[in-house]
Design an enzyme around this catalytic site. Sequence first.
Site, PDB file in Angstrom:
ATOM      1  CE1 TYR A 161      -3.473  -2.678   5.841  1.00 55.74           C
ATOM      2  CE2 TYR A 161      -3.245  -0.239   5.267  1.00 55.74           C
ATOM      3  CZ  TYR A 161      -3.234  -1.533   4.782  1.00 55.74           C
ATOM      4  OH  TYR A 161      -3.328  -1.905   3.270  1.00 55.74           O
TER       5      TYR A 161
ATOM      6  CE  LYS B 154      -0.095  -4.413   3.052  1.00 57.19           C
ATOM      7  NZ  LYS B 154      -0.577  -5.853   2.480  1.00 57.19           N
TER       8      LYS B 154
ATOM      9  CB  THR C  65      -0.884   0.049   1.395  1.00 59.85           C
ATOM     10  OG1 THR C  65      -1.532   1.291   1.452  1.00 59.85           O
ATOM     11  CG2 THR C  65      -0.091  -0.296   2.577  1.00 59.85           C
ATOM     12  CG  ASP C  66      -1.208   4.927  -0.998  1.00 59.80           C
ATOM     13  OD1 ASP C  66      -1.820   4.394   0.106  1.00 59.80           O
ATOM     14  OD2 ASP C  66      -1.827   6.000  -1.622  1.00 59.80           O
ATOM     15  CD  GLU C  67      -3.096   3.684   4.654  1.00 57.23           C
ATOM     16  OE1 GLU C  67      -3.060   3.431   5.913  1.00 57.23           O
ATOM     17  OE2 GLU C  67      -4.607   3.742   4.137  1.00 57.23           O
TER      18      GLU C  67
HETATM   19  P1  NAD Z   1      -9.892  -7.167   2.132  1.00 52.46           P
HETATM   20  O1  NAD Z   1      -9.945  -6.888   3.563  1.00 52.46           O
HETATM   21  O2  NAD Z   1     -11.303  -6.919   1.609  1.00 52.46           O
HETATM   22  O3  NAD Z   1      -9.712  -8.717   1.839  1.00 52.46           O
HETATM   23  C1  NAD Z   1      -8.399  -9.302   2.582  1.00 52.46           C
HETATM   24  C2  NAD Z   1      -8.586 -11.004   2.351  1.00 52.46           C
HETATM   25  O4  NAD Z   1      -7.730 -11.479   2.950  1.00 52.46           O
HETATM   26  C3  NAD Z   1     -10.141 -11.390   2.776  1.00 52.46           C
HETATM   27  O5  NAD Z   1     -10.700 -12.156   1.914  1.00 52.46           O
HETATM   28  C4  NAD Z   1      -9.611 -12.218   4.223  1.00 52.46           C
HETATM   29  O6  NAD Z   1     -10.742 -13.188   4.390  1.00 52.46           O
HETATM   30  C5  NAD Z   1      -8.175 -12.588   3.937  1.00 52.46           C
HETATM   31  N1  NAD Z   1      -7.436 -12.926   5.031  1.00 52.46           N
HETATM   32  C6  NAD Z   1      -7.273 -11.992   6.016  1.00 52.46           C
HETATM   33  N2  NAD Z   1      -6.368 -12.461   7.060  1.00 52.46           N
HETATM   34  C7  NAD Z   1      -6.309 -13.691   6.638  1.00 52.46           C
HETATM   35  C8  NAD Z   1      -5.404 -14.758   6.844  1.00 52.46           C
HETATM   36  N3  NAD Z   1      -4.924 -14.702   8.092  1.00 52.46           N
HETATM   37  N4  NAD Z   1      -5.215 -16.074   6.207  1.00 52.46           N
HETATM   38  C9  NAD Z   1      -5.883 -16.018   4.979  1.00 52.46           C
HETATM   39  N5  NAD Z   1      -6.665 -15.221   4.465  1.00 52.46           N
HETATM   40  C10 NAD Z   1      -6.789 -13.934   5.197  1.00 52.46           C
HETATM   41  O7  NAD Z   1      -8.605  -6.296   1.697  1.00 52.46           O
HETATM   42  P2  NAD Z   1      -8.299  -5.655   0.119  1.00 52.46           P
HETATM   43  O8  NAD Z   1      -8.821  -3.880   0.359  1.00 52.46           O
HETATM   44  O9  NAD Z   1      -8.781  -6.427  -0.864  1.00 52.46           O
HETATM   45  O10 NAD Z   1      -6.589  -5.687   0.099  1.00 52.46           O
HETATM   46  C11 NAD Z   1      -5.966  -6.635  -0.387  1.00 52.46           C
HETATM   47  C12 NAD Z   1      -4.518  -6.133  -0.266  1.00 52.46           C
HETATM   48  O11 NAD Z   1      -4.209  -5.226  -0.983  1.00 52.46           O
HETATM   49  C13 NAD Z   1      -3.884  -6.186   1.141  1.00 52.46           C
HETATM   50  O12 NAD Z   1      -2.845  -6.840   1.208  1.00 52.46           O
HETATM   51  C14 NAD Z   1      -3.907  -4.514   1.434  1.00 52.46           C
HETATM   52  O13 NAD Z   1      -3.142  -4.172   2.171  1.00 52.46           O
HETATM   53  C15 NAD Z   1      -3.429  -4.167  -0.137  1.00 52.46           C
HETATM   54  N6  NAD Z   1      -4.110  -2.727  -0.548  1.00 52.46           N
HETATM   55  C16 NAD Z   1      -5.330  -2.602  -0.430  1.00 52.46           C
HETATM   56  C17 NAD Z   1      -5.742  -1.296  -0.778  1.00 52.46           C
HETATM   57  C18 NAD Z   1      -7.386  -0.577  -0.948  1.00 52.46           C
HETATM   58  O14 NAD Z   1      -7.528   0.522  -1.272  1.00 52.46           O
HETATM   59  N7  NAD Z   1      -8.216  -1.534  -0.320  1.00 52.46           N
HETATM   60  C19 NAD Z   1      -4.685  -0.313  -1.635  1.00 52.46           C
HETATM   61  C20 NAD Z   1      -3.516  -0.847  -1.465  1.00 52.46           C
HETATM   62  C21 NAD Z   1      -3.349  -2.097  -1.106  1.00 52.46           C
HETATM   63  O1  DAU Z   2      -4.277   4.047   0.668  1.00 55.86           O
HETATM   64  C1  DAU Z   2      -4.385   2.753   0.591  1.00 55.86           C
HETATM   65  C2  DAU Z   2      -5.202   2.170   1.569  1.00 55.86           C
HETATM   66  O2  DAU Z   2      -6.544   2.760   1.503  1.00 55.86           O
HETATM   67  C3  DAU Z   2      -5.180   0.735   1.722  1.00 55.86           C
HETATM   68  O3  DAU Z   2      -3.816   0.207   2.148  1.00 55.86           O
HETATM   69  C4  DAU Z   2      -5.929   0.274   3.033  1.00 55.86           C
HETATM   70  O4  DAU Z   2      -6.272  -1.181   3.054  1.00 55.86           O
HETATM   71  C5  DAU Z   2      -7.668   0.938   2.505  1.00 55.86           C
HETATM   72  O5  DAU Z   2      -8.441   0.368   3.702  1.00 55.86           O
HETATM   73  C6  DAU Z   2      -7.623   2.340   2.385  1.00 55.86           C
HETATM   74  O6  DAU Z   2      -7.024   2.997   3.915  1.00 55.86           O
HETATM   75  P1  DAU Z   2      -7.764   4.577   4.240  1.00 55.86           P
HETATM   76  O7  DAU Z   2      -7.749   4.557   5.562  1.00 55.86           O
HETATM   77  O8  DAU Z   2      -7.355   5.449   3.277  1.00 55.86           O
HETATM   78  O9  DAU Z   2      -9.513   4.286   3.748  1.00 55.86           O
HETATM   79  P2  DAU Z   2     -10.930   4.619   4.404  1.00 55.86           P
HETATM   80  O10 DAU Z   2     -11.799   4.030   3.286  1.00 55.86           O
HETATM   81  O11 DAU Z   2     -10.924   3.804   5.606  1.00 55.86           O
HETATM   82  O12 DAU Z   2     -10.750   6.041   4.690  1.00 55.86           O
HETATM   83  C7  DAU Z   2     -10.752   7.033   3.478  1.00 55.86           C
HETATM   84  C8  DAU Z   2     -10.544   8.376   3.893  1.00 55.86           C
HETATM   85  O13 DAU Z   2     -11.998   8.610   4.659  1.00 55.86           O
HETATM   86  C9  DAU Z   2      -9.702   8.584   5.208  1.00 55.86           C
HETATM   87  O14 DAU Z   2      -8.861   9.888   5.144  1.00 55.86           O
HETATM   88  C10 DAU Z   2     -10.502   8.294   6.386  1.00 55.86           C
HETATM   89  C11 DAU Z   2     -11.722   9.007   6.140  1.00 55.86           C
HETATM   90  N1  DAU Z   2     -13.016   8.280   6.592  1.00 55.86           N
HETATM   91  C12 DAU Z   2     -13.366   6.951   6.590  1.00 55.86           C
HETATM   92  C13 DAU Z   2     -14.322   6.363   7.052  1.00 55.86           C
HETATM   93  C14 DAU Z   2     -14.357   4.777   7.173  1.00 55.86           C
HETATM   94  C15 DAU Z   2     -14.198   9.107   6.961  1.00 55.86           C
HETATM   95  O15 DAU Z   2     -13.915  10.219   7.091  1.00 55.86           O
HETATM   96  N2  DAU Z   2     -14.950   8.461   7.569  1.00 55.86           N
HETATM   97  C16 DAU Z   2     -15.279   7.141   7.709  1.00 55.86           C
HETATM   98  O16 DAU Z   2     -16.158   6.788   8.240  1.00 55.86           O
END
Ligand code: NAD
Ligand code: DAU
Length: 348
Positions: A155, A159, A130-132
């Site tokens: 988190y 990562k 992730t970019d985080e």
């Molecule tokens: P998600 O939470 O929707 O899915 C995660 C999946 O991993 C789920 O299906 C869950 O059952 C499985 N999982 C969790 N713990 C596990 C374990 N111990 N063993 C096996 N499986 C397990 O997450 P996502 O948003 O699809 O993110 C997927 C990946 O991409 C993550 O590594 C996250 O850090 C990365 N990522 C997410 C975003 C985003 O915006 N969502 C952006 C950048 C990177």
């Molecule tokens: O940048 C990549 C990341 O983006 C991934 O690595 C993470 O897995 C993914 O969850 C996401 O993280 P964020 O924290 O950026 O996403 P979230 O949707 O939780 O929040 C987006 C923005 O909105 C953040 O600034 C917090 C704000 N927010 C979020 C929630 C859930 C609110 O203001 N209210 C809310 O209820």
Amino acid sequence: MKILITGGAGFIGSHVVRLFVNSYPDYHIFNLDALTYAGNLENLSDIEHASNYTFIKGDITHADFIDSLFERYRFDHVIHLAAESHVDRSITDPMAFVNTNVFGTVHLLNAFKTHSMPFHDKVLFYHISTDEVYGSLGETGLFTETTPYDPNSPYSASKASSDHFVRAYGETYALPYIITNCSNNYGPNHFPEKLIPLFINNIVQEKPLPVYGDGKYTRDWLYVIDHARAIDTVFHKGVTGETYNIGGFNEWQNIDLVKLLCSLMDQKLGRPKGSAQQLITYIKDRPGHDRRYAIDATKINKQLGWSPSVNFEQGLAATIDWYLDNTEWLDRVTSGAYQEYYSKMYNT
Ligand code: NAD
Ligand code: DAU
């Protein structure tokens, strides 16, 4: 070619699994997922019977299980997405993030080193990050592949730690790896604890839209199918030992995004203009909240030829349509444990 995709029942993973199963009939795709609250096999019902697809229920934190799985299948390649992914949950339960994101990743690396590397000429451990991990930007500038890591939440620290382990195994054991760091994804199957699907759901139900702090936090949004396309590109064309940033050059302050979402939702639901905006409620900020993320995706564009295919207006409209057409999916994932989480998180 046997490819293990971890976390394939989650949001991004399910789009990656579908893309690989449909695009590459000669590859066998193994989807390993523990089916936590975020994992949902319904996301993959359209390909569950494909002959080049196998689902394995299992937990990456169980070292013995992971070792015997690799011993049995000797996967050629791993695309590792399984993770605890929600920042707010990491604040209340950091150990779940250490266990899955750090220990789970290291168990996979160990098994890959023992049971995959010695048995194939060409192997790849592709780690999805992730970019985080880069921390927070000021008002200007972009994250590049050389930006120093500076994670601020449990988190992002977990990562960042997993990224360091992958790189360290590359240096120490010559383990062939690639890491990609992507910005915020949105699209179908996104679990409704995250900003966009949570707010779509709350607007439908006419519930408050909880905006953290002053709402002027910035995120860089990418349609999930474009992330899956980027993963496909990197898997096939990426250079071992390299890292690539993935993003859409698409920065939005949360409050502007929420207002756009509100006006699109009013139109889609046939409600009077301004109805959804009245639901906006500013609440206490997230602790350690990163002010701004923005990705410089020049490297993947110039070196591998990837760029996003969907603009934000199209992607957001398609996302809203998907949620309005899939109310049963939403009802099922927002029942039970989710209700408990929501009440605790937002004091409702
Ligand atoms: P998600 O939470 O929707 O899915 C995660 C999946 O991993 C789920 O299906 C869950 O059952 C499985 N999982 C969790 N713990 C596990 C374990 N111990 N063993 C096996 N499986 C397990 O997450 P996502 O948003 O699809 O993110 C997927 C990946 O991409 C993550 O590594 C996250 O850090 C990365 N990522 C997410 C975003 C985003 O915006 N969502 C952006 C950048 C990177
Ligand atoms: O940048 C990549 C990341 O983006 C991934 O690595 C993470 O897995 C993914 O969850 C996401 O993280 P964020 O924290 O950026 O996403 P979230 O949707 O939780 O929040 C987006 C923005 O909105 C953040 O600034 C917090 C704000 N927010 C979020 C929630 C859930 C609110 O203001 N209210 C809310 O209820």
